[in-house]
Scaffold this motif. Structure first.
Motif, PDB file in Angstrom:
ATOM      1  N   VAL A 169       0.833  -1.205   0.000  1.00  0.00           N
ATOM      2  CA  VAL A 169       0.000   0.000   0.000  1.00  0.00           C
ATOM      3  C   VAL A 169       0.868   1.255   0.000  1.00  0.00           C
ATOM      4  N   GLY A 170       1.859   1.285   0.894  1.00  0.00           N
ATOM      5  CA  GLY A 170       2.725   2.460   0.965  1.00  0.00           C
ATOM      6  C   GLY A 170       3.496   2.686  -0.323  1.00  0.00           C
ATOM      7  N   GLY A 171       3.985   1.589  -0.933  1.00  0.00           N
ATOM      8  CA  GLY A 171       4.711   1.723  -2.190  1.00  0.00           C
ATOM      9  C   GLY A 171       3.831   2.239  -3.316  1.00  0.00           C
ATOM     10  N   ALA A 172       2.618   1.694  -3.409  1.00  0.00           N
ATOM     11  CA  ALA A 172       1.704   2.133  -4.459  1.00  0.00           C
ATOM     12  C   ALA A 172       1.287   3.591  -4.251  1.00  0.00           C
ATOM     13  N   ARG A 173       1.050   3.966  -3.008  1.00  0.00           N
ATOM     14  CA  ARG A 173       0.673   5.359  -2.736  1.00  0.00           C
ATOM     15  C   ARG A 173       1.810   6.306  -3.137  1.00  0.00           C
ATOM     16  N   ALA A 174       3.050   5.906  -2.852  1.00  0.00           N
ATOM     17  CA  ALA A 174       4.192   6.743  -3.227  1.00  0.00           C
ATOM     18  C   ALA A 174       4.301   6.879  -4.742  1.00  0.00           C
ATOM     19  N   ALA A 175       4.014   5.798  -5.453  1.00  0.00           N
ATOM     20  CA  ALA A 175       4.087   5.826  -6.917  1.00  0.00           C
ATOM     21  C   ALA A 175       3.071   6.796  -7.497  1.00  0.00           C
ATOM     22  N   VAL A 176       1.827   6.680  -7.027  1.00  0.00           N
ATOM     23  CA  VAL A 176       0.768   7.556  -7.540  1.00  0.00           C
ATOM     24  C   VAL A 176       1.024   9.005  -7.120  1.00  0.00           C
ATOM     25  N   GLN A 177       1.512   9.180  -5.890  1.00  0.00           N
ATOM     26  CA  GLN A 177       1.787  10.535  -5.416  1.00  0.00           C
ATOM     27  C   GLN A 177       2.897  11.193  -6.239  1.00  0.00           C
ATOM     28  N   THR A 178       3.851  10.395  -6.713  1.00  0.00           N
ATOM     29  CA  THR A 178       4.909  10.920  -7.576  1.00  0.00           C
ATOM     30  C   THR A 178       4.310  11.534  -8.837  1.00  0.00           C
ATOM     31  N   LEU A 179       3.303  10.869  -9.396  1.00  0.00           N
ATOM     32  CA  LEU A 179       2.641  11.392 -10.592  1.00  0.00           C
ATOM     33  C   LEU A 179       1.825  12.643 -10.265  1.00  0.00           C
ATOM     34  N   ILE A 180       1.152  12.631  -9.131  1.00  0.00           N
ATOM     35  CA  ILE A 180       0.362  13.799  -8.724  1.00  0.00           C
ATOM     36  C   ILE A 180       1.278  14.997  -8.469  1.00  0.00           C
ATOM     37  N   ASP A 181       2.406  14.734  -7.795  1.00  0.00           N
ATOM     38  CA  ASP A 181       3.351  15.824  -7.505  1.00  0.00           C
ATOM     39  C   ASP A 181       3.937  16.424  -8.778  1.00  0.00           C
ATOM     40  N   ALA A 182       3.992  15.624  -9.842  1.00  0.00           N
ATOM     41  CA  ALA A 182       4.484  16.133 -11.123  1.00  0.00           C
ATOM     42  C   ALA A 182       3.423  16.959 -11.846  1.00  0.00           C
ATOM     43  N   GLY A 183       2.200  17.004 -11.307  1.00  0.00           N
ATOM     44  CA  GLY A 183       1.147  17.828 -11.877  1.00  0.00           C
ATOM     45  C   GLY A 183       0.064  17.074 -12.626  1.00  0.00           C
ATOM     46  N   HIS A 184       0.084  15.750 -12.607  1.00  0.00           N
ATOM     47  CA  HIS A 184      -0.914  14.966 -13.343  1.00  0.00           C
ATOM     48  C   HIS A 184      -2.223  14.884 -12.548  1.00  0.00           C
ATOM     49  N   THR A 185      -3.325  15.043 -13.253  1.00  0.00           N
ATOM     50  CA  THR A 185      -4.645  14.947 -12.631  1.00  0.00           C
ATOM     51  C   THR A 185      -5.505  13.851 -13.270  1.00  0.00           C
ATOM     52  N   ARG A 186      -5.092  13.371 -14.425  1.00  0.00           N
ATOM     53  CA  ARG A 186      -5.804  12.275 -15.090  1.00  0.00           C
ATOM     54  C   ARG A 186      -4.823  11.102 -15.197  1.00  0.00           C
ATOM     55  N   ILE A 187      -4.942  10.182 -14.243  1.00  0.00           N
ATOM     56  CA  ILE A 187      -3.957   9.113 -14.083  1.00  0.00           C
ATOM     57  C   ILE A 187      -4.640   7.760 -14.261  1.00  0.00           C
ATOM     58  N   GLY A 188      -4.046   6.916 -15.067  1.00  0.00           N
ATOM     59  CA  GLY A 188      -4.568   5.571 -15.276  1.00  0.00           C
ATOM     60  C   GLY A 188      -3.741   4.535 -14.542  1.00  0.00           C
ATOM     61  N   MET A 189      -4.251   3.294 -14.547  1.00  0.00           N
ATOM     62  CA  MET A 189      -3.537   2.186 -13.894  1.00  0.00           C
ATOM     63  C   MET A 189      -3.641   0.934 -14.745  1.00  0.00           C
ATOM     64  N   LEU A 190      -2.516   0.226 -14.876  1.00  0.00           N
ATOM     65  CA  LEU A 190      -2.502  -1.109 -15.455  1.00  0.00           C
ATOM     66  C   LEU A 190      -2.369  -2.086 -14.295  1.00  0.00           C
ATOM     67  N   ASN A 191      -3.401  -2.908 -14.088  1.00  0.00           N
ATOM     68  CA  ASN A 191      -3.411  -3.794 -12.926  1.00  0.00           C
ATOM     69  C   ASN A 191      -3.312  -5.260 -13.335  1.00  0.00           C
ATOM     70  N   ASN A 192      -2.981  -6.077 -12.364  1.00  0.00           N
ATOM     71  CA  ASN A 192      -2.870  -7.519 -12.533  1.00  0.00           C
ATOM     72  C   ASN A 192      -4.256  -8.165 -12.460  1.00  0.00           C
ATOM     73  N   THR A 193      -4.395  -9.347 -13.043  1.00  0.00           N
ATOM     74  CA  THR A 193      -5.669 -10.074 -12.947  1.00  0.00           C
ATOM     75  C   THR A 193      -5.635 -11.171 -11.894  1.00  0.00           C
ATOM     76  N   ASP A 194      -4.446 -11.509 -11.360  1.00  0.00           N
ATOM     77  CA  ASP A 194      -4.350 -12.584 -10.368  1.00  0.00           C
ATOM     78  C   ASP A 194      -4.937 -12.153  -9.034  1.00  0.00           C
ATOM     79  N   ASP A 195      -5.564 -13.112  -8.353  1.00  0.00           N
ATOM     80  CA  ASP A 195      -6.163 -12.847  -7.043  1.00  0.00           C
ATOM     81  C   ASP A 195      -5.098 -13.015  -5.960  1.00  0.00           C
ATOM     82  N   VAL A 196      -4.218 -12.016  -5.851  1.00  0.00           N
ATOM     83  CA  VAL A 196      -3.152 -12.019  -4.852  1.00  0.00           C
ATOM     84  C   VAL A 196      -3.214 -10.698  -4.088  1.00  0.00           C
ATOM     85  N   PRO A 197      -2.614 -10.638  -2.885  1.00  0.00           N
ATOM     86  CA  PRO A 197      -2.712  -9.411  -2.089  1.00  0.00           C
ATOM     87  C   PRO A 197      -2.287  -8.149  -2.824  1.00  0.00           C
TER      88      PRO A 197
END
Length: 364
Positions: A169-197
């Protein structure tokens, strides 16, 4: 000199201390009151003289073999996750232990895993590390219960065996926050399909970070595929359609990011001028060699191996109780690794965007 001609008395004489002090230092006795300078002098004398402890005598005295079993679910053949083994091995060596590795598979039966534990116990290991290929929850082999043992990068569904995991969670939040801090407001995500944590926690962190920044979540800006290069390519082709294109993308892992780079090139998009990317895992063979190099989140593989080994040895030597850690996983941070795949979404041209973001990074 060889180990056969050097004993503890010679080390004591060379270091100018008593035999008892040398014994306390070299055996890392918890209650011994020995200053840091003295400890260093003892270790230097032992190394200079080529002293090595008599393992057979130690085993007879302590009822310990000085060996730690390590069951590895395929990570021994995986370049980035292999750092778990390195962290375990270097920590064990520093504490006077050695690692015995059995390479397993994630698809093996419970019987086969119990057989592997039994094989290690037959070889008189003092404790067992059990490391999985990726962060997941599992039913541990039955004969692991009650032993000094630590799970690495996995969680025991019964909460009876201690474990250490990455802060997804902390790592993912830091990743997205990096994009927000760069000024992005329309952000997408490529996610996995496996049922893992990681699939669920990284998506949850993505949504929560957008919400904390006051940005809307758009369902169509999340595309999911298997978390390999072809999956990243296919998901990115859907996500980067001109009519709904985000200006930045958070990728589930670096392999998906690699596929997304290919999709961006096929669509005539420049990175980071037209679209910014952030990955996860810091698979250096991928992240460092993409063009441009990928900003990503590092999984603490080495640190997890080291933490697990340190705490396992403490338990073996009676210095701690692993049961105190079993109820809740120990979570280690996932740091950001900043490279060149992120720029501000300005309209001033490529060089200005990169300069704007570089300036922002240098001021943080």
């Amino acid at each position: 000199m060889t180990n056969r001609t050097v004993g503890i008395k010679e080390v004591a004489a060379a270091a100018g201390v008593s035999v008892t002090t040398v014994s306390h230092v070299l055996n890392d006795v918890a209650y011994a009151r020995v200053g840091a300078g003295t400890r260093q002098r003892v270790h230097e004398a032992a190394q200079r003289l080529g002293y090595g402890p008599n393992r057979l005598a130690q085993a007879l005295r302590t009822q310990r073999s000085g060996m730690i079993g390590f069951i590895s679910e395929e990570i021994a053949t995986t370049p980035h996750a292999g750092r778990i083994i390195l962290g375990a091995e270097e920590t064990a060596r520093a504490r006077g232990y050695r690692i015995m590795i059995i390479n397993s598979t994630s698809t093996g039966s419970q019987d086969s895993k119990e057989s592997q534990v039994a094989d290690l116990l037959d070889r008189q290991v003092d404790g067992i590390l059990y490391a999985t290929m990726y962060h997941r929850k599992l039913a541990v082999p039955k004969n692991l219960a009650g032993l000094p043992a630590v799970l690495v990068d996995s969680e025991d569904i019964s909460n009876t065996v201690s474990c250490v995991i990455p802060d997804e969670v902390g790592g993912a939040r830091a990743a997205v926050q990096t994009l927000i801090d760069a000024g992005h407001t329309r952000i997408g995500m490529l996610n996995n399909t496996d049922d893992v944590p990681a699939t669920h926690s990284r998506l949850r962190a993505f949504k929560d970070t957008l919400a904390d920044a006051g940005l809307p979540f758009h369902e169509e800006l999340v595309q999911s595929e298997p978390s390999e290069v072809p999956g990243g390519h296919q998901a990115a082709l859907r996500l980067l359609k001109p009519e709904s294109r985000p200006t930045a993308v958070f990728c589930y892992n670096d392999r998906m990011a690699m596929g997304a780079y290919r999709a961006a090139a096929e669509l005539g998009l420049r990175i980071p001028e037209d679209v910014s990317f952030v990955g996860f895992d810091n698979q250096e063979l991928i992240a460092e060699n993409l063009h441009p190099p990928l900003t990503t989140v590092a999984l603490p593989h080495y640190e997890m191996g080291a933490w697990a080994t340190e705490n396992l040895i403490d338990a073996i030597e009676g210095k701690s109780d692993l049961r105190l850690f079993a109820a809740h996983p120990t979570v280690l941070p996932c740091p950001m690794v900043l490279r060149d795949s992120v720029a501000s979404p300005t309209h001033d041209g490529p060089s200005s965007r990169a300069a704007t973001y570089s300036a922002a990074r240098s001021n943080t």
